[in-house]
Design a protein around this motif. Structure first.
Motif, PDB file in Angstrom:
ATOM      1  N   ARG A 265       0.831  -1.339   0.066  1.00 45.86           N
ATOM      2  CA  ARG A 265       0.213  -0.042  -0.023  1.00 45.86           C
ATOM      3  C   ARG A 265       0.753   1.182   0.012  1.00 45.86           C
ATOM      4  N   ASP A 266       1.232   1.591  -1.144  1.00 42.66           N
ATOM      5  CA  ASP A 266       2.010   2.893  -1.174  1.00 42.66           C
ATOM      6  C   ASP A 266       1.335   4.175  -0.659  1.00 42.66           C
ATOM      7  N   PRO A 267       2.005   4.650   0.294  1.00 44.98           N
ATOM      8  CA  PRO A 267       1.405   5.786   1.032  1.00 44.98           C
ATOM      9  C   PRO A 267       1.163   7.016   0.159  1.00 44.98           C
ATOM     10  N   ALA A 268       2.207   7.034  -0.940  1.00 52.09           N
ATOM     11  CA  ALA A 268       1.987   8.354  -1.858  1.00 52.09           C
ATOM     12  C   ALA A 268       0.806   8.090  -2.922  1.00 52.09           C
ATOM     13  N   LEU A 269       0.245   6.978  -2.892  1.00 51.26           N
ATOM     14  CA  LEU A 269      -0.826   6.538  -3.839  1.00 51.26           C
ATOM     15  C   LEU A 269      -1.965   6.821  -3.374  1.00 51.26           C
ATOM     16  N   PHE A 270      -2.985   7.655  -4.227  1.00 51.48           N
ATOM     17  CA  PHE A 270      -4.338   7.972  -3.544  1.00 51.48           C
ATOM     18  C   PHE A 270      -5.369   7.121  -4.639  1.00 51.48           C
TER      19      PHE A 270
END
Length: 521
Positions: free
Chosen positions: A338-343
């Motif tokens: 779960r990439d924290p920079a991906l929304f």
């Protein structure tokens, strides 16, 4: 100077104020308990992270106002905070009045007012609204919170959805990746079947797959049992490279979690693993359907399959939770799922209009709220099989958190009365003002509310919504800085015709309430 720097020759210096020894250092890397941070919130606000969070929140709200009022002709209207009790929904805060036995309630949301504004011809309403819910101790909830509240006349779901996509795109911080529109959508049934939840985190795969057809003629007892029952199904998720990253104790804890929380047996299957971790039951499943399983679930070496059988909804819910548990375990081992920079935004639509009450499954309650309109295709079912009716409700989900919800409303007074009185068995007198208003030619209308605190929390990557609110309450609803809520002397309660009735065993507690203490975070 060309560099922009200046030199100051000091003649006199006046000390404006002195500073006592600080209870903690104002540095982000210095570890502080949350209770201490909340107790000295005015100092905690000096930290870089709190400054960034609150300034970003202010910028986003300003851009939202611009977009709605300047570009789309919305009217910013304040609605009352003192209101009356509303049937259904969350518990409300009660405010005494000077009339004996009469109380105000703080609104959970401006729901009724915004519908009344549509009747009043203010066809595009918006408000940064304060809302109140007395939900007790819930870890990441606040008793008072903020919504971006919106309502429009003569609009359908598509209109609301495209407005919100544009709103988020316009107000999105420039230091983050731009928002791509339109957002994908799933029906409630699809979300439950693929992710086991109505708020799926779509940043990673590991979807639930229905493998019932492989086992229609199985000899395996517990699969036979499940498939012979109504709504019975066999479901599975594939944990990619599971044998590489998961230990035996992880698999055991996953099975225990499913048994404890869902009363659901989960069977780990290792179709291509070198290690012989398969139980006798898993072995017999593989003997029957190894190739079918490998084909259907696209299994590669080192993958683990978590398989369960039972009633469709229960099996999906269990695997939905296990999907997140597995993601936690894999990420703890260094894998980034779960990439924290991906929304990852997602609309979830076509919710059921009603759900059976937990305490009395023979009765119905609103899945959203009692003003939500039924799906036009299901209108006739309302009078014959109301539990099968879909609603015109939609949720906006971001990275597995619900950040907004809304619906097209019932604008016909007769239909609203039928839903309230006949189906929900609510006292219609509580809503007589709304029913009366709908009778005066109310236009078709709908709206949505975005949870501002949750949205900013996800955008900033803050660990809790308390980190994006200037003066939040602790998880028990206490203000550790001012020690609210506080007790009042009997003479101040007298004008409100109420008195405190202390339980016999809490005289000691009564005296302790007057002592400031900060035992919680």
């Amino acid at each position: 100077m060309p560099t922009g720097e200046i030199e100051i020759k000091v003649k006199t210096a006046e000390l404006l104020n002195s500073c006592k020894k600080l209870p903690f250092e104002i540095k982000d890397f210095v570890k502080k308990t949350e209770a201490l941070r909340l107790q000295y919130r005015y100092l905690d606000l000096r930290s870089f992270q709190m400054q960034y969070n609150l300034r970003l929140r202010s910028q986003m709200v300003m851009k939202m106002r611009e977009y709605l009022c300047n570009l789309h002709g919305f009217v910013d209207i304040e609605t009352p905070t003192l209101f009356k009790r509303t049937p259904g929904g969350a518990k409300e805060f009660v405010i005494p009045s000077r009339e004996p036995g009469k109380f105000y309630c703080l609104p959970q949301s401006p729901q009724q007012f915004k519908q009344l504004l549509m009747v009043g011809g203010l066809d595009r309403y918006f408000q940064v609204a304060r809302c109140y819910r007395d939900e007790g101790s819930r870890p990441d909830r606040q008793p008072e919170f903020t919504q971006i509240d919106i309502e429009m006349s003569f609009v359908d779901q598509t209109g609301i959805r495209s407005l919100i996509e544009g709103l988020l795109q316009y107000s999105w911080p420039i230091d983050k990746d731009p928002v791509v529109v339109p957002f994908p959508s799933l029906t409630f049934a699809e979300a439950l079947a693929s992710y086991g939840t109505d708020k799926p985190d779509t940043r990673f795969g590991m979807k639930i797959i229905d493998i019932s057809d492989l086992f229609r003629n199985t000899e395996v007892g517990f699969l036979q049992d499940a498939l012979s029952k109504p709504q019975g199904a066999v479901k599975a998720i594939r944990v990619s490279e599971g044998t590489k990253y998961l230990k035996r104790k992880d698999i055991d804890s996953i099975r225990k979690f499913a048994a404890d929380h869902f009363n659901q047996e989960v069977l780990p299957v290792f179709p291509e693993a070198n290690r012989n971790w398969n139980s006798p039951v898993a072995q017999s499943i593989l003997e029957e359907q190894r190739s079918g399983l490998i084909r259907l679930m696209e299994i590669r070496e080192d993958d683990v399959v978590l398989l369960t059988a039972g009633e469709h909804k229960k099996a999906c819910s269990a695997l939905g939770k296990l999907r997140l548990e597995c993601a936690d375990l894999l990420e703890a081992r260094g894998l980034v799922l779960r990439d924290p920079a991906l929304f990852s935004f997602l609309w979830v639509v076509d919710f059921p209009l009603f759900l059976p009450k937990e305490e009395n499954p023979g009765e119905l309650e609103s899945a959203h709220h009692p003003f939500t309109a039924p799906h036009p295709s299901d209108l006739q079912l309302l009078y014959t099989e109301p539990e099968k009716v879909r609603s015109q409700h939609y949720d906006l989900v971001l990275n597995g958190s619900e950040i907004g919800g809304g619906s097209i409303r019932i604008h016909d007074a007769e239909l609203q009365r039928y839903v309230l009185a006949t189906l929900l068995k609510e006292d219609v007198n509580l809503l007589s003002h709304l029913l009366q208003a709908l009778d005066f030619g109310a236009p078709p209308h709908g709206g949505i509310a975005l949870g501002l605190d949750r949205l900013i929390c996800l955008v900033t990557g803050a660990p809790s919504i308390r980190d994006v609110i200037a003066f939040p309450k602790s998880f028990r609803g206490h203000d550790l800085m001012s020690n609210a809520p506080d007790s009042l002397p009997p003479e101040e309660l007298k004008p409100y015709h109420i008195q405190v009735s202390w339980p016999a065993d809490s005289e000691a507690e009564k005296s302790s309430l007057n002592q400031p203490s900060h035992p919680e975070s």
